[in-house]
Design a protein around this motif. Structure first.
Motif, PDB file in Angstrom:
ATOM      1  N   ARG A 126      38.958  39.422  37.409  1.00 50.46           N
ATOM      2  CA  ARG A 126      39.480  38.455  38.367  1.00 50.46           C
ATOM      3  C   ARG A 126      39.355  38.996  39.783  1.00 50.46           C
ATOM      4  O   ARG A 126      39.704  40.148  40.051  1.00 50.46           O
ATOM      5  CB  ARG A 126      40.951  38.163  38.059  1.00 50.46           C
ATOM      6  CG  ARG A 126      41.515  37.056  38.945  1.00 50.46           C
ATOM      7  CD  ARG A 126      42.893  36.639  38.507  1.00 50.46           C
ATOM      8  NE  ARG A 126      43.963  37.464  39.029  1.00 50.46           N
ATOM      9  CZ  ARG A 126      44.403  37.424  40.283  1.00 50.46           C
ATOM     10  NH1 ARG A 126      43.814  36.633  41.176  1.00 50.46           N
ATOM     11  NH2 ARG A 126      45.408  38.184  40.656  1.00 50.46           N
ATOM     12  N   ARG A 174      41.163  32.657  39.299  1.00 53.07           N
ATOM     13  CA  ARG A 174      42.257  33.388  38.666  1.00 53.07           C
ATOM     14  C   ARG A 174      42.002  33.628  37.172  1.00 53.07           C
ATOM     15  O   ARG A 174      42.524  34.586  36.595  1.00 53.07           O
ATOM     16  CB  ARG A 174      43.579  32.636  38.855  1.00 53.07           C
ATOM     17  CG  ARG A 174      44.100  32.693  40.283  1.00 53.07           C
ATOM     18  CD  ARG A 174      45.447  31.987  40.403  1.00 53.07           C
ATOM     19  NE  ARG A 174      46.487  32.696  39.642  1.00 53.07           N
ATOM     20  CZ  ARG A 174      47.183  33.718  40.112  1.00 53.07           C
ATOM     21  NH1 ARG A 174      46.958  34.182  41.342  1.00 53.07           N
ATOM     22  NH2 ARG A 174      48.123  34.284  39.377  1.00 53.07           N
ATOM     23  N   ASP A 192      46.963  36.369  46.146  1.00 53.01           N
ATOM     24  CA  ASP A 192      47.444  37.755  46.062  1.00 53.01           C
ATOM     25  C   ASP A 192      47.881  38.287  47.415  1.00 53.01           C
ATOM     26  O   ASP A 192      48.766  39.143  47.497  1.00 53.01           O
ATOM     27  CB  ASP A 192      46.333  38.670  45.524  1.00 53.01           C
ATOM     28  CG  ASP A 192      45.844  38.253  44.163  1.00 53.01           C
ATOM     29  OD1 ASP A 192      46.692  38.071  43.262  1.00 53.01           O
ATOM     30  OD2 ASP A 192      44.611  38.091  43.990  1.00 53.01           O
TER      31      ASP A 192
END
Length: 384
Positions: free
Chosen positions: A129, A124, A161
């Protein structure tokens, strides 16, 4: 596009089989895939040309998953964890993936938070990223501690995510086995089911009108094989050839024990890569109800008797089998109290019943996962 896929199995080979199907689809879609393989190698696994990097292997000592053993059958300790975490972080630094895909965690594999949480936190902070996604099957094992279940949702919200659920909400929504799913609804993407496409055709005659008995990897399948051997002698289907497939993790000596007492008309042999082809030809399948075997049975459209693995509070296979039984796809025999007599009755009833309805399950979940990951990563890049 580079993808790093963390895969860890502890008992049986179902997680590896599903991960390998997904990996092959990713490679076919043009991803450069590196697999961080955390369990012991499963012979014959086809990773589709992906780079497979073995981490120090670990397995569960039993079905309770309370003790994890290393390659020397010693319980893992703090030193082992530090070494393995360092190897995983070094692999991430070498690959510098565009996508980091984690199998099961945070919805399971919590014993590996020691390496996965640092990996996810470093990912992260990376520039650029990577997209971070979890790959999880349709049904989770029921948990008795609501706080732990809520903590899984917290971890998903904080570190991921996307959550790729390899199922169909019209069949069973994720919240049916994971009540906090609405809290992470914006992360969840359903891929449909991950079913392996048959890649090998069985030799002529093999599987034709047979009773095919399988136990996946075999780590917890010995009693089902013994019950099937006894059932054959008293079933009305004793005119058929019964083929007993022993998985690679079947306890040592069990296959030889079964082969020694198998009568004419019964074949005892190792699990075969052409298993889906056998199912397409068989009179009936007898098996446990693990994700991959169920997908093979659904794709074949054959009659089936499921004996779901249910030791140590396992609920996932029972829930899946009962759901399919309610739709007319199979009969279910509970593992508890399994006898040859009960199995023989179920076999005869299943053969006498009308053919199962044509499966409406979407079985291209691996290809859908590849598309979802590509689109999400592309969208993340354009938004950066």
């Amino acid at each position: 596009m580079k993808l790093l896929f963390h895969v860890q199995h502890l008992l049986g080979i179902g997680h590896v089989r599903r991960a390998a199907v997904i990996t092959r689809a990713l490679v076919e879609a043009g991803f450069a895939v590196t697999v961080a393989q955390g369990g012991f190698a499963v012979p014959g696994t086809d990773w589709g040309g992906a780079e497979v990097v073995p981490l120090p292997p670990v397995r569960s000592a039993d079905t309770g998953f309370r003790t994890l053993l290393d390659a020397e059958d010693r319980p893992i300790d703090t030193g082992w964890k530090k070494r393995r975490a360092a190897e995983l972080l070094a692999l991430h630094a070498r690959v510098r993936p565009d996508i980091l895909l984690i199998e099961t965690f945070p919805f399971g594999r919590r014993a590996f938070a020691f390496e996965l949480v640092p990996l996810l936190e470093i990912a992260r902070r990376a520039v650029p990223r990577p997209l971070i996604a979890s790959s999880v099957r349709d049904i989770l094992v029921d948990k008795n501690d609501p706080a732990k279940v809520e903590g899984m949702a917290d971890t998903a919200r904080a570190l991921f995510d996307l959550v790729l659920v390899h199922g169909d909400p019209a069949v069973i929504p994720f919240e049916a086995s994971f009540p906090p799913a609405p809290r992470i609804a914006d992360l969840i993407r359903y891929t449909g089911y991950v079913g392996a496409r048959p890649t090998r055709e069985a030799p002529p005659g093999d599987g034709v009108d047979e009773i095919v008995v399988s136990v996946g990897g075999g780590a917890v399948g010995a009693e089902l094989l013994r019950a099937a051997l006894g059932a054959r002698a008293i079933s009305a289907q004793r005119d058929a050839r019964w083929r007993l497939l022993a998985g690679p993790d079947l306890p040592a000596g069990t296959m030889a024990e079964l082969a020694a007492v198998a009568p004419n008309g019964v074949v005892v042999e190792p699990a075969r890569p052409d298993f889906p082809s056998l199912l397409a030809r068989c009179r009936l399948s007898i098996s446990q109800a693990g994700y991959n075997t169920v997908m093979d049975v659904m794709r074949a459209g054959c009659r089936a008797v499921f004996v779901p693995f249910a030791a140590e509070g396992e609920t996932e296979q029972t829930r899946r089998a009962e759901l399919l039984a309610a739709r007319g796809h199979c009969l279910v025999v509970p593992e508890q109290g399994l006898t040859s007599e009960r199995l023989a009755r179920a076999v005869d009833d299943a053969v006498a019943a009308p053919p199962p309805p044509r499966a409406t399950l979407a079985l291209d979940g691996a290809q859908a996962a590849a598309r979802l990951l590509r689109d999400a990563a592309a969208g993340k890049r354009s938004a950066a």
